[in-house]
Design a protein around this motif. Structure first.
Motif, PDB file in Angstrom:
ATOM      1  N   THR A   1      -0.705  -4.349  13.042  1.00 36.90           N
ATOM      2  CA  THR A   1       0.379  -4.165  12.075  1.00 36.90           C
ATOM      3  C   THR A   1       0.020  -4.780  10.741  1.00 36.90           C
ATOM      4  O   THR A   1      -0.446  -5.920  10.687  1.00 36.90           O
ATOM      5  CB  THR A   1       1.655  -4.850  12.607  1.00 36.90           C
ATOM      6  OG1 THR A   1       1.913  -4.349  13.911  1.00 36.90           O
ATOM      7  CG2 THR A   1       2.829  -4.602  11.693  1.00 36.90           C
TER       8      THR A   1
ATOM      9  N   MET B   1       7.933  -5.894   0.900  1.00 32.27           N
ATOM     10  CA  MET B   1       8.732  -7.039   1.341  1.00 32.27           C
ATOM     11  C   MET B   1       9.636  -7.511   0.203  1.00 32.27           C
ATOM     12  O   MET B   1      10.838  -7.722   0.400  1.00 32.27           O
ATOM     13  CB  MET B   1       7.814  -8.182   1.799  1.00 32.27           C
ATOM     14  CG  MET B   1       8.571  -9.410   2.285  1.00 32.27           C
ATOM     15  SD  MET B   1       7.499 -10.852   2.532  1.00 32.27           S
ATOM     16  CE  MET B   1       7.631 -11.631   0.929  1.00 32.27           C
TER      17      MET B   1
ATOM     18  N   LEU C   1       9.682 -11.286   9.116  1.00 29.00           N
ATOM     19  CA  LEU C   1       9.167  -9.918   9.160  1.00 29.00           C
ATOM     20  C   LEU C   1       8.851  -9.567  10.606  1.00 29.00           C
ATOM     21  O   LEU C   1       7.926 -10.147  11.182  1.00 29.00           O
ATOM     22  CB  LEU C   1       7.875  -9.798   8.327  1.00 29.00           C
ATOM     23  CG  LEU C   1       7.953  -9.790   6.801  1.00 29.00           C
ATOM     24  CD1 LEU C   1       8.536 -11.070   6.261  1.00 29.00           C
ATOM     25  CD2 LEU C   1       6.574  -9.557   6.207  1.00 29.00           C
TER      26      LEU C   1
ATOM     27  N   THR D   1       7.211  -8.299  13.758  1.00 25.91           N
ATOM     28  CA  THR D   1       5.801  -7.957  13.969  1.00 25.91           C
ATOM     29  C   THR D   1       5.584  -7.836  15.472  1.00 25.91           C
ATOM     30  O   THR D   1       5.968  -8.738  16.219  1.00 25.91           O
ATOM     31  CB  THR D   1       4.896  -9.056  13.380  1.00 25.91           C
ATOM     32  OG1 THR D   1       5.259  -9.244  12.007  1.00 25.91           O
ATOM     33  CG2 THR D   1       3.429  -8.696  13.470  1.00 25.91           C
TER      34      THR D   1
ATOM     35  N   PHE E   1      11.671  -3.801  10.055  1.00 23.75           N
ATOM     36  CA  PHE E   1      10.250  -3.552  10.309  1.00 23.75           C
ATOM     37  C   PHE E   1       9.742  -2.395   9.446  1.00 23.75           C
ATOM     38  O   PHE E   1       8.738  -2.518   8.737  1.00 23.75           O
ATOM     39  CB  PHE E   1      10.054  -3.254  11.792  1.00 23.75           C
ATOM     40  CG  PHE E   1       8.648  -2.925  12.184  1.00 23.75           C
ATOM     41  CD1 PHE E   1       7.629  -3.875  12.055  1.00 23.75           C
ATOM     42  CD2 PHE E   1       8.306  -1.669  12.690  1.00 23.75           C
ATOM     43  CE1 PHE E   1       6.327  -3.577  12.422  1.00 23.75           C
ATOM     44  CE2 PHE E   1       7.003  -1.371  13.053  1.00 23.75           C
ATOM     45  CZ  PHE E   1       6.019  -2.324  12.923  1.00 23.75           C
TER      46      PHE E   1
ATOM     47  N   HIS F   1       1.685  -5.566   6.969  1.00 21.96           N
ATOM     48  CA  HIS F   1       2.861  -5.561   6.115  1.00 21.96           C
ATOM     49  C   HIS F   1       2.448  -5.497   4.657  1.00 21.96           C
ATOM     50  O   HIS F   1       1.351  -5.910   4.291  1.00 21.96           O
ATOM     51  CB  HIS F   1       3.693  -6.829   6.345  1.00 21.96           C
ATOM     52  CG  HIS F   1       4.248  -6.931   7.730  1.00 21.96           C
ATOM     53  ND1 HIS F   1       5.059  -5.964   8.285  1.00 21.96           N
ATOM     54  CD2 HIS F   1       4.111  -7.888   8.690  1.00 21.96           C
ATOM     55  CE1 HIS F   1       5.390  -6.326   9.513  1.00 21.96           C
ATOM     56  NE2 HIS F   1       4.820  -7.489   9.785  1.00 21.96           N
ATOM     57  N   SER F   2       3.392  -4.993   3.837  1.00 18.18           N
ATOM     58  CA  SER F   2       3.139  -4.902   2.404  1.00 18.18           C
ATOM     59  C   SER F   2       3.969  -5.946   1.680  1.00 18.18           C
ATOM     60  O   SER F   2       5.190  -6.020   1.868  1.00 18.18           O
ATOM     61  CB  SER F   2       3.512  -3.500   1.909  1.00 18.18           C
ATOM     62  OG  SER F   2       3.807  -3.542   0.524  1.00 18.18           O
TER      63      SER F   2
ATOM     64  N   VAL G   1       9.095  -3.058   5.637  1.00 22.10           N
ATOM     65  CA  VAL G   1       8.016  -3.938   5.161  1.00 22.10           C
ATOM     66  C   VAL G   1       6.639  -3.454   5.621  1.00 22.10           C
ATOM     67  O   VAL G   1       5.618  -3.945   5.164  1.00 22.10           O
ATOM     68  CB  VAL G   1       8.219  -5.401   5.618  1.00 22.10           C
ATOM     69  CG1 VAL G   1       9.444  -5.991   4.933  1.00 22.10           C
ATOM     70  CG2 VAL G   1       8.354  -5.510   7.128  1.00 22.10           C
ATOM     71  N   LEU G   2       6.625  -2.478   6.515  1.00 22.94           N
ATOM     72  CA  LEU G   2       5.358  -2.028   7.085  1.00 22.94           C
ATOM     73  C   LEU G   2       4.525  -1.244   6.056  1.00 22.94           C
ATOM     74  O   LEU G   2       5.012  -0.293   5.456  1.00 22.94           O
ATOM     75  CB  LEU G   2       5.648  -1.129   8.302  1.00 22.94           C
ATOM     76  CG  LEU G   2       4.422  -0.646   9.076  1.00 22.94           C
ATOM     77  CD1 LEU G   2       3.795  -1.792   9.860  1.00 22.94           C
ATOM     78  CD2 LEU G   2       4.805   0.488  10.029  1.00 22.94           C
TER      79      LEU G   2
ATOM     80  N   TYR H   1      -1.574  -7.221   1.266  1.00 21.48           N
ATOM     81  CA  TYR H   1      -1.425  -6.923   2.693  1.00 21.48           C
ATOM     82  C   TYR H   1      -1.418  -8.179   3.542  1.00 21.48           C
ATOM     83  O   TYR H   1      -2.239  -9.077   3.355  1.00 21.48           O
ATOM     84  CB  TYR H   1      -2.556  -5.997   3.151  1.00 21.48           C
ATOM     85  CG  TYR H   1      -2.534  -4.653   2.463  1.00 21.48           C
ATOM     86  CD1 TYR H   1      -1.433  -3.809   2.588  1.00 21.48           C
ATOM     87  CD2 TYR H   1      -3.617  -4.234   1.688  1.00 21.48           C
ATOM     88  CE1 TYR H   1      -1.409  -2.575   1.949  1.00 21.48           C
ATOM     89  CE2 TYR H   1      -3.599  -2.999   1.052  1.00 21.48           C
ATOM     90  CZ  TYR H   1      -2.489  -2.170   1.184  1.00 21.48           C
ATOM     91  OH  TYR H   1      -2.462  -0.955   0.551  1.00 21.48           O
TER      92      TYR H   1
END
Lengths: 209, 652
Positions: free
Chosen positions: B353, B360, B324, B326, B381, B355-356, B384-385, B341
């Motif tokens: 940042t 994902m 992922l 980052t 990016f 991510h979910s 998945v953010l 998260y």
């Protein structure tokens, strides 16, 4: 008289609690022992309240030259007391049953109570004698020898009943569950006597009228 | 004289300046607010704290136990470092704990303690901690509060993204910070790129005894794996690692590893790899690593050298490893209590940042990949953010959660903790730390159910917080009340060593299981002595074994003769006490190692070399009783050629 007989049987049977619960309890607390050490006195012997209490009490007592806490085989009392209690239970139940079937007078109930009281007082007397000897028969080579203000050697007899300060220890000695059950049982035999007497008086009264 | 006058005036002004400064400070802290804060942290004499906090010792190699909110230190638990205070790592019984494939390693750098969990909740059975320098993971019992087990991690170097546990303590996970040649070999450092590997190690934990065993290692590309955390709840079965140096630089990393705009969080589906391994997948590879286990029954540690480890290449298990993107060399990798998260604390990034996990999974299912790194799919990016916290501070490092939908992130450079809301990403509050905070900890912060009452920040710089103690000072920690909307700084306390992470837990979960003594009846030490009468001395060539007991207030035997110059004397000492808090100590004049502190019911052995003719004393070091000073003894050492027989006695 039936009721009196039942109460007499119940009262006697409560003595059996002594085989399961301690008769007496002595707790020893000190600044270093916020959780006090303790011994439970059963009719068959002395046990620690917590697993290692007896060992730790003995460990501390060696400084002032006290003997170790007796094992059951060290004292005849622990062999005899259980037999006496069993004997009194059997006797009490027998008297109660005979009373229930109105074969004997309620006065036997009082007789049992008096006998039990005499035996109990003898037992307490004996127990107190042991406490005296335990607390005062000290090793002459004891590490710590403390004297009273008058110069006599200090003794460490725990109280028979209530609280006493012994050096850094607060010692509290009170009856325990077995003891209380015995007292309740003995009281019940008195109640049985009273019930029996009332029944007898009523019966007697009816005969007269 | 004139100069002296000037100097006096100078000093006078300096004094005034300092005084007024002090006045200002004390005025600031004398308000009604600070008196109510005092009540919040005041634990009356004899009262207990509501929480335990376990702080890593950093370069002390140990773990310290504190109370919250009082900040009082209760114990230092030796883990990776020799501890002369009680003989850990010096006594014959504990020396094996510090064995490694490099031989005896008496020190380490301990970083990230984590408490065992059941169903994602702290169960208070064990606490794990990593040794960073010579990669090792330790397990500490939370009944004895002593180190029970240490396992070395092969193919690893700089064991930093460790020792975090999965939500049923299935695994304790150890990731390597430094990538290295796997297996190690002689090669040019310049050939780093593409050749070095980063091993992520999954160590299984026996649910009953806690015994650790390396289940498998995932051999990842040669990045630096900085920190990690487990998925939980919906993301249970996954593990997340931050990476930096995805540039794969091998020199001047401060510049060369800071070039990529984005590094990665590596997401590992460990359940998938576990299944692969359970079906015989992976390769057994030769690797030497030590497994050290201490027993409370034999009171002895054993060290076993293992010879192979199972390794798995990500390419062998398609769909198990993803990257992922980052921003900017993320440090902390933190997963919120719901498991949705994943926070990447990009330490050089202006934003934070997040991510979910759901996004994902969606991106993986729809194969929304943006290329790959060494065959590992890189997700996009944007796909998945979950969101980012805009401009929250400078230098984000670590995030913890309060279980009420809030997150708390430390900022090293701006020296503060920032509270923000999950989902809306808005900043709610910020409070300064003193100074340059590293980790922070909330009791249960790495679990499904945090206990969000307190938060404490562990700082890297102390400067003027306490009375000065020369150039070297202990590090400072600050305690905040986080029960309200705003954080409130309520206390400041020094810590021991350099705490990195900490784990904290409500006291009632563990305090009643704390052990008081070891039962003598259960002691199975091969050289135990169970009563004064059993004490003896046995010669075996030049080795003299003394079987000794200790109880208030004597050793048995306490007079020993017949030892000769050149003998190696082993004191095997058993503490016969069965009373709470009655350890005895043992110190021997001229001992080249340490003392022993022996707990009730325990047996420990100290080795002493008889070097000089004479009569040499030993004594109890722990003020055990009114006759502690009398607790001593002598050993007579005769010339090597003397014919004095061994003899021993007590009280004759």
């Amino acid at each position: 008289m039936k009721k009196a007989g039942i109460v007499m049987v119940l009262g006697s049977l409560l003595l059996l609690g002594l085989f399961k619960f301690p008769l007496w309890n002595i707790m020893l607390g000190a600044p270093q022992y916020p959780e006090p050490l303790g011994m439970n006195i059963y009719i068959q012997g002395i046990k620690g309240v917590s697993e290692f209490d007896l060992q730790n009490i003995d460990g501390l007592n060696h400084y002032i030259g006290m003997k170790t806490i007796p094992k059951p085989e060290d004292m005849w009392e622990f062999a005899v007391f259980p037999k006496v209690i069993i004997g009194m239970v059997v006797l009490g139940v027998a008297i109660g049953l005979l009373g229930f079937f109105e074969k004997i007078s309620y006065k036997y109930f009082l007789g049992w109570f008096v006998l039990m009281s005499v035996l109990g007082i003898l037992g307490m007397y004996d127990f107190n004698n042991w406490l005296i000897s335990y607390g005062s028969d000290l090793d002459p080579h004891a590490i710590i020898k403390v004297t009273n203000p008058d110069g006599s050697p200090m003794t460490y007899k725990p109280p028979l009943f209530g609280h006493q300060k012994l050096l850094n220890f607060d010692v509290t000695s009170l009856p325990h569950i077995g003891g209380y059950l015995m007292f309740v049982g003995m009281s019940l035999t008195l109640v049985a006597f009273w019930l029996g007497r009332r029944f007898s008086l009523k019966k007697h009264g009816r005969v007269i009228s | 004289m004139k100069n002296f006058f000037k100097l006096s005036i100078g000093l006078f002004f300096t004094a005034v300046a300092f005084t007024s400064c002090n006045d200002q400070k004390s005025n600031k802290s004398n308000g009604a607010l600070s008196s109510s804060n005092a009540e919040k942290v005041y634990i009356a004499p004899g009262e207990h704290d509501s929480h335990y906090a376990f702080l890593s010792g950093g370069y002390s190699g140990n773990l310290t136990v504190y109370g919250l909110p009082s900040g009082r230190m209760f114990k230092e638990i030796p883990v990776f470092s020799q501890f002369p205070t009680n003989g850990y790592g010096y006594s014959e019984e504990t020396k094996p704990m510090l064995e490694t494939s490099y031989g005896f390693v008496p020190w380490d750098d301990s970083h990230h303690p984590d408490i065992s969990q059941t169903n994602g909740k702290l169960d208070g059975r064990w606490i794990f901690i990593n040794g960073n320098n010579t990669p090792r993971i330790a397990r500490i019992s939370l009944t004895t509060f002593e180190t029970e087990e240490i396992i070395e991690v092969p193919n690893s170097a700089g064991n930093h993204s460790s020792s975090f546990i999965t939500e049923n303590t299935e695994y304790v996970v150890a990731g390597t910070r430094f990538s290295v040649p796997v297996p190690q070999r002689d090669m040019s450092i310049k050939d780093y790129k593409g050749n070095f590997k980063g091993a992520l190690t999954f160590i299984s934990v026996d649910p009953e005894h806690g015994h650790m065993d390396i289940k498998f290692q995932v051999l990842m590309p040669g990045f630096n794996y900085d920190l990690s955390h487990p998925g939980r709840g919906k993301s249970h079965g996954w593990f997340f690692f931050t990476t930096y140096n995805t540039e794969e630089a091998n020199s001047l990393l401060e510049v060369n590893a800071s070039q990529n705009d984005k590094d990665f969080i590596a997401a590992i589906n460990w359940k998938k790899i576990e299944e692969y391994v359970n079906n015989g997948g992976g390769t057994m590879m030769p690797a030497k690593y030590a497994h050290n286990l201490h027993s409370d029954v034999t009171h002895t540690a054993t060290s076993t050298m293992k010879n192979e480890v199972r390794v798995v290449n990500p390419s062998e298990v398609p769909g198990a490893v993803f990257l992922l993107p980052t921003p900017k060399s993320p440090h902390g990798c933190d997963v919120d209590p719901t498991g949705e998260y994943i926070v990447g604390n990009g330490k050089l990034s202006a934003n934070l940042t997040v991510h979910s996990f759901t996004k994902m999974i969606d991106a993986i299912e729809n194969k929304k990949f943006d290329g790959d790194a060494y065959g590992i799919p890189i997700l996009k990016f944007e796909d998945v953010l979950a969101g980012s916290v805009e401009q929250p501070g400078l230098g984000p490092l670590h995030t913890e959660f309060d279980g009420k939908g809030n997150a708390y992130t430390t900022f090293f450079i701006s020296s503060e903790v920032v509270k923000w809301k999950l989902g809306t990403w808005e900043v709610i509050d910020r409070k300064p730390t003193y100074y340059s905070v590293g980790h922070l900890a909330i009791p249960g912060g790495n679990s499904r159910e945090p206990f969000g009452k307190y938060m404490f920040a562990m700082n890297k710089i102390t400067k003027d917080r306490y009375l000065p103690t020369g150039p070297e000072m202990e590090h400072s920690a600050q305690l905040y009340d986080i029960s309200g909307d705003k954080m409130e700084l309520i206390y400041d306390f020094p810590t021991h060593g350099e705490p990195h992470y900490a784990a904290a837990i409500p006291a009632e979960i563990i305090k009643d299981q704390s052990q008081k003594i070891f039962k003598l009846a259960e002691n199975e030490h091969p050289r135990k002595t169970l009563s004064d009468a059993e004490g003896k001395v046995v010669r075996d060539g030049n080795n003299v074994h003394i079987y000794m007991t200790m109880i208030r207030s004597h050793f048995s035997p306490d007079n020993i003769e017949g030892v000769k110059v050149g003998d190696k004397v082993f004191f095997h000492i058993t503490n016969l006490e069965q009373d709470f808090d009655v350890p005895h100590g043992f110190a021997m004049i001229g001992a080249n190692n340490a003392e022993l502190l022996i707990m009730p019911g325990q047996t420990r052995t100290l080795t002493w070399e008889a070097k000089q003719v004479g009569v040499w004393p030993f004594y109890c070091t722990d003020f055990c009783s009114a006759l502690h000073q009398e607790m001593q003894g002598y050993i007579r050492v005769s010339p090597a050629d003397s014919d004095i027989e061994l003899s021993w006695s007590l009280g004759e």
